[in-house]
Design a protein around this motif. Structure first.
Motif, PDB file in Angstrom:
ATOM      1  N   ILE A  44       0.862  -1.191   0.000  1.00 27.44           N
ATOM      2  CA  ILE A  44       0.000   0.000   0.000  1.00 27.44           C
ATOM      3  C   ILE A  44       0.891   1.230   0.000  1.00 27.44           C
ATOM      4  CG2 ILE A  44      -1.650   1.364   1.352  1.00 27.44           C
ATOM      5  CD1 ILE A  44      -2.881  -1.247   2.310  1.00 27.44           C
ATOM      6  N   TYR A  45       0.679   2.100  -0.997  1.00 25.60           N
ATOM      7  CA  TYR A  45       1.351   3.391  -1.008  1.00 25.60           C
ATOM      8  C   TYR A  45       0.367   4.379  -0.390  1.00 25.60           C
ATOM      9  CZ  TYR A  45       4.473   1.226  -4.395  1.00 25.60           C
ATOM     10  OH  TYR A  45       5.364   0.401  -5.018  1.00 25.60           O
ATOM     11  N   LEU A  46       0.680   4.812   0.817  1.00 21.83           N
ATOM     12  CA  LEU A  46      -0.222   5.714   1.528  1.00 21.83           C
ATOM     13  C   LEU A  46       0.317   7.138   1.392  1.00 21.83           C
ATOM     14  CD1 LEU A  46      -2.728   5.681   3.406  1.00 21.83           C
ATOM     15  CD2 LEU A  46      -1.157   5.520   5.336  1.00 21.83           C
ATOM     16  N   ALA A  47      -0.545   8.057   0.966  1.00 22.12           N
ATOM     17  CA  ALA A  47      -0.093   9.442   0.734  1.00 22.12           C
ATOM     18  C   ALA A  47       0.555  10.015   1.994  1.00 22.12           C
ATOM     19  CB  ALA A  47      -1.275  10.308   0.316  1.00 22.12           C
ATOM     20  N   ARG A  48       1.538  10.869   1.801  1.00 22.55           N
ATOM     21  CA  ARG A  48       2.236  11.495   2.935  1.00 22.55           C
ATOM     22  C   ARG A  48       1.282  12.374   3.747  1.00 22.55           C
ATOM     23  NH1 ARG A  48       4.010  13.522   7.050  1.00 22.55           N
ATOM     24  NH2 ARG A  48       5.879  14.809   7.198  1.00 22.55           N
ATOM     25  N   HIS A  49       0.404  13.097   3.074  1.00 18.98           N
ATOM     26  CA  HIS A  49      -0.549  13.965   3.785  1.00 18.98           C
ATOM     27  C   HIS A  49      -1.964  13.626   3.355  1.00 18.98           C
ATOM     28  CE1 HIS A  49       2.684  16.477   5.254  1.00 18.98           C
ATOM     29  NE2 HIS A  49       3.139  16.605   4.030  1.00 18.98           N
ATOM     30  N   PHE A  50      -2.840  13.438   4.317  1.00 19.35           N
ATOM     31  CA  PHE A  50      -4.251  13.195   4.025  1.00 19.35           C
ATOM     32  C   PHE A  50      -5.036  13.399   5.318  1.00 19.35           C
ATOM     33  CE2 PHE A  50      -2.396   9.198   5.374  1.00 19.35           C
ATOM     34  CZ  PHE A  50      -3.319   8.701   6.283  1.00 19.35           C
ATOM     35  N   THR A 286      -4.604  22.026   1.481  1.00 16.48           N
ATOM     36  CA  THR A 286      -4.956  21.688   0.098  1.00 16.48           C
ATOM     37  C   THR A 286      -3.673  21.448  -0.692  1.00 16.48           C
ATOM     38  OG1 THR A 286      -6.944  23.010   0.290  1.00 16.48           O
ATOM     39  CG2 THR A 286      -6.221  22.508  -1.935  1.00 16.48           C
ATOM     40  N   ASN A 287      -2.720  22.353  -0.487  1.00 13.87           N
ATOM     41  CA  ASN A 287      -1.426  22.224  -1.169  1.00 13.87           C
ATOM     42  C   ASN A 287      -0.735  20.919  -0.811  1.00 13.87           C
ATOM     43  OD1 ASN A 287      -0.627  24.090  -2.955  1.00 13.87           O
ATOM     44  ND2 ASN A 287       0.150  25.534  -1.439  1.00 13.87           N
ATOM     45  N   ASP A 288      -0.623  20.657   0.500  1.00 15.67           N
ATOM     46  CA  ASP A 288       0.081  19.454   0.962  1.00 15.67           C
ATOM     47  C   ASP A 288      -0.609  18.193   0.459  1.00 15.67           C
ATOM     48  OD1 ASP A 288       1.850  21.008   2.264  1.00 15.67           O
ATOM     49  OD2 ASP A 288       1.303  20.423   4.299  1.00 15.67           O
ATOM     50  N   ASN A 289      -1.939  18.146   0.603  1.00 19.27           N
ATOM     51  CA  ASN A 289      -2.664  16.942   0.184  1.00 19.27           C
ATOM     52  C   ASN A 289      -2.541  16.719  -1.320  1.00 19.27           C
ATOM     53  OD1 ASN A 289      -3.383  16.729   2.817  1.00 19.27           O
ATOM     54  ND2 ASN A 289      -5.574  16.996   2.521  1.00 19.27           N
ATOM     55  N   THR A 370      -5.382   7.464  -0.598  1.00 19.36           N
ATOM     56  CA  THR A 370      -5.387   8.762   0.075  1.00 19.36           C
ATOM     57  C   THR A 370      -6.820   9.096   0.487  1.00 19.36           C
ATOM     58  OG1 THR A 370      -4.600  11.044  -0.001  1.00 19.36           O
ATOM     59  CG2 THR A 370      -5.675  10.222  -1.995  1.00 19.36           C
ATOM     60  N   SER A 371      -6.985  10.174   1.244  1.00 19.95           N
ATOM     61  CA  SER A 371      -8.340  10.585   1.642  1.00 19.95           C
ATOM     62  C   SER A 371      -8.411  12.103   1.668  1.00 19.95           C
ATOM     63  CB  SER A 371      -8.682  10.027   3.024  1.00 19.95           C
ATOM     64  OG  SER A 371      -8.035  10.775   4.028  1.00 19.95           O
ATOM     65  N   GLY A 372      -9.649  12.608   1.641  1.00 17.16           N
ATOM     66  CA  GLY A 372      -9.868  14.057   1.631  1.00 17.16           C
ATOM     67  C   GLY A 372      -9.670  14.690   2.998  1.00 17.16           C
ATOM     68  N   ALA A 373      -9.691  16.026   3.016  1.00 17.97           N
ATOM     69  CA  ALA A 373      -9.421  16.783   4.252  1.00 17.97           C
ATOM     70  C   ALA A 373     -10.552  16.667   5.266  1.00 17.97           C
ATOM     71  CB  ALA A 373      -9.173  18.250   3.915  1.00 17.97           C
ATOM     72  N   SER A 374     -11.679  16.075   4.863  1.00 17.48           N
ATOM     73  CA  SER A 374     -12.797  15.945   5.810  1.00 17.48           C
ATOM     74  C   SER A 374     -13.058  14.490   6.184  1.00 17.48           C
ATOM     75  CB  SER A 374     -14.054  16.573   5.205  1.00 17.48           C
ATOM     76  OG  SER A 374     -14.203  16.178   3.866  1.00 17.48           O
ATOM     77  N   CYS A 375     -12.111  13.615   5.885  1.00 16.59           N
ATOM     78  CA  CYS A 375     -12.312  12.182   6.163  1.00 16.59           C
ATOM     79  C   CYS A 375     -11.562  11.782   7.450  1.00 16.59           C
ATOM     80  CB  CYS A 375     -11.791  11.374   4.975  1.00 16.59           C
ATOM     81  SG  CYS A 375     -11.970   9.611   5.217  1.00 16.59           S
ATOM     82  N   PRO A 376     -12.268  11.187   8.420  1.00 15.73           N
ATOM     83  CA  PRO A 376     -11.576  10.774   9.651  1.00 15.73           C
ATOM     84  C   PRO A 376     -10.536   9.684   9.376  1.00 15.73           C
ATOM     85  CG  PRO A 376     -13.989  10.691   9.916  1.00 15.73           C
ATOM     86  CD  PRO A 376     -13.710  10.897   8.464  1.00 15.73           C
ATOM     87  N   ASP A 377      -9.433   9.708  10.130  1.00 12.42           N
ATOM     88  CA  ASP A 377      -8.393   8.675   9.981  1.00 12.42           C
ATOM     89  C   ASP A 377      -8.943   7.287  10.303  1.00 12.42           C
ATOM     90  OD1 ASP A 377      -6.514  10.446   9.175  1.00 12.42           O
ATOM     91  OD2 ASP A 377      -5.411  10.523  11.068  1.00 12.42           O
ATOM     92  N   SER A 378      -9.921   7.226  11.225  1.00 15.95           N
ATOM     93  CA  SER A 378     -10.472   5.916  11.589  1.00 15.95           C
ATOM     94  C   SER A 378     -11.101   5.240  10.362  1.00 15.95           C
ATOM     95  CB  SER A 378     -11.515   6.073  12.694  1.00 15.95           C
ATOM     96  OG  SER A 378     -12.502   7.001  12.318  1.00 15.95           O
ATOM     97  N   VAL A 379     -11.634   6.032   9.451  1.00 16.18           N
ATOM     98  CA  VAL A 379     -12.245   5.463   8.233  1.00 16.18           C
ATOM     99  C   VAL A 379     -11.142   4.908   7.318  1.00 16.18           C
ATOM    100  CG1 VAL A 379     -13.636   5.999   6.187  1.00 16.18           C
ATOM    101  CG2 VAL A 379     -14.247   6.979   8.404  1.00 16.18           C
TER     102      VAL A 379
END
Ligand code: SF4
Length: 413
Positions: A44-50, A286-289, A370-379
């Motif tokens: 799994i390649y997990l984005a650095r920021h999410f 937004t930039n980082d993600n 990756t996930s959006g800026a409004s998505c909880p990490d638990s999800v």
């Protein structure tokens, strides 16, 4: 950065460990390469920021504290707190009610809102007209204000541009709450117009250069320009701001096009008088993600998964970025991953959920997440663990230090 109090069930010990380790290795947040998680036959390649940004965490903290401190009272959210169905559902279950839906349609009549009620302003803010309406009812609007400081920075910039005699071009979706809020403030000091994308900006550039008759402006940008906008006068001095969740690279392209158009028309030596540099209004999250998502494109993943609300602007842009290279499955949460290896995912073009059978194929599998800026990490954690389960990886035997590698570490080994 400030630590916020957000409910435990939005957090993830697993994701937190990854983020903490990355922050320790890269405290200045300059390394946008993904984290590589190696499981048995699954990479799994997990984005650095999410995940939750500053503004969303701030809004969630205020909303939950407000519920806690005002039990039994009428608590409303002006509109969806953030564009994530799980977060909003949880808030609704705790008794909060939305006045408007995300399309701006009225769910609760203004007449029903009373002076003693609480109305929380969401992270993306509210238009001045709405704030005025609430204040006229006698509500303590400022007390329950969760507008993100990075959104306010854009508002302030728009006002400053107007004071300096510039017209404000807003890169955004005209019906998005944040863009409406920015527009309502910009128009006080500046002629303003909303452009949706680079294509609309190309049309605007042709109007500036006289290649399209000026009257066409009023047809093409109907409903998106300020009252009294005079094409003959108001397209000679321009500054660009954006809805903070738009694609940063598109805002930059829009800015660059307007800059080169004005340079062509007025000459390089006169450019500072006609074009205002506004790069400093882009939101860090937004930039980082988006930069971290762009780095996922360099991986050799077989496909990508983007997690978030289907009506979330920033999440949709992550999908658009990744679609340049990968087949993308856009899902709201782990319930969309079916035990038989299928997935129910959202198609951003038709705006419908579709079923793809056996989307994971056989091991070895490599996927970008990756996930959006409004998505909880638990999800995000639940999605990863569900994927591993469907791929028959025994998660109980996972040792964190054995699965985790940054790209740098991977190349060094
Ligand atoms: S995306 Fe940026 S501007 Fe929007 S709420 Fe998050 S931090 Fe604030």
């Amino acid at each position: 950065m400030k630590k916020f109090e957000i409910p435990e069930y939005f957090k993830s010990g697993f994701i937190n460990k990854i983020k903490e380790k990355r922050n320790l290795l890269d405290p200045r947040r300059k390394d946008f390469s993904p984290t590589r998680l190696n499981f048995d036959g699954v990479t799994i390649y997990l984005a650095r920021h999410f995940g939750f940004c500053f503004g969303v965490q701030n809004a969630i903290e205020i909303a939950y504290k407000t519920i806690e401190q005002n039990k039994g009272g009428n608590i409303y959210l002006l509109s969806e707190m953030i564009h994530n169905p799980l977060v909003n559902k949880d808030l609704e279950e705790r008794g909060l009610r939305f006045i408007l839906n995300s399309r701006g349609e009225q769910l609760i009549e203004w007449g029903k809102i009373k002076k003693e009620d609480i109305v929380i302003i969401p992270a993306f803010g509210a238009s001045l007209e709405t704030v005025e309406l609430l204040k006229n009812k006698g509500l303590a609007v400022e007390r329950y204000e969760t507008t993100c400081p990075f959104v306010e920075k854009v508002w302030n910039k728009a006002v400053l541009l107007g004071e300096r005699g510039f017209t404000v071009v807003i890169h955004g979706k005209a019906n998005h709450e944040e863009t409406k809020a920015t527009f309502s403030r910009a128009v006080i000091k500046a002629p303003s117009v909303v452009v949706r994308d680079i294509w609309e900006t190309k049309t605007l550039a042709k109007i500036i250069l006289g290649e399209i008759p000026p009257q066409k402006f009023y047809e093409i940008f109907k409903g998106k320009y300020s009252e009294g906008f005079d094409v003959g006068k108001h397209l000679s001095k321009i500054g660009v701001v954006n809805q903070t969740t738009m694609l940063a690279e598109e805002t930059q392209a829009i800015s660059a096009l307007i800059k080169s158009t004005l340079e062509l028309k007025y000459g390089k030596e006169n450019l500072p008088e006609h074009f205002a540099d506004t790069r400093d209004t882009l939101c860090y999250a937004t930039n980082d993600n988006q930069n971290a998502t762009a780095k996922l494109l360099e991986s050799d993943a077989d496909f990508g998964i983007v997690i978030g609300g289907y009506n979330s602007s920033n999440t949709t842009h992550l999908v658009e970025l990744l679609e340049k290279k990968f087949k993308i499955f856009f899902i709201s949460d782990d319930s969309k991953l079916l035990d038989n290896g299928g997935v129910l995912h959202f198609d951003v073009k038709t705006r419908k959920e579709v079923l793809t059978k056996n989307f994971l194929g056989k091991k070895p599998v490599k996927l970008a997440i990756t996930s959006g800026a409004s998505c909880p990490d638990s999800v995000v954690e639940k999605v990863i663990f569900k994927l591993l389960k469907v791929l028959n990886v025994d998660v109980s035997r996972i040792k964190f230090d054995e699965i985790f590698k940054t790209e740098k570490e991977f190349r060094q080994n």
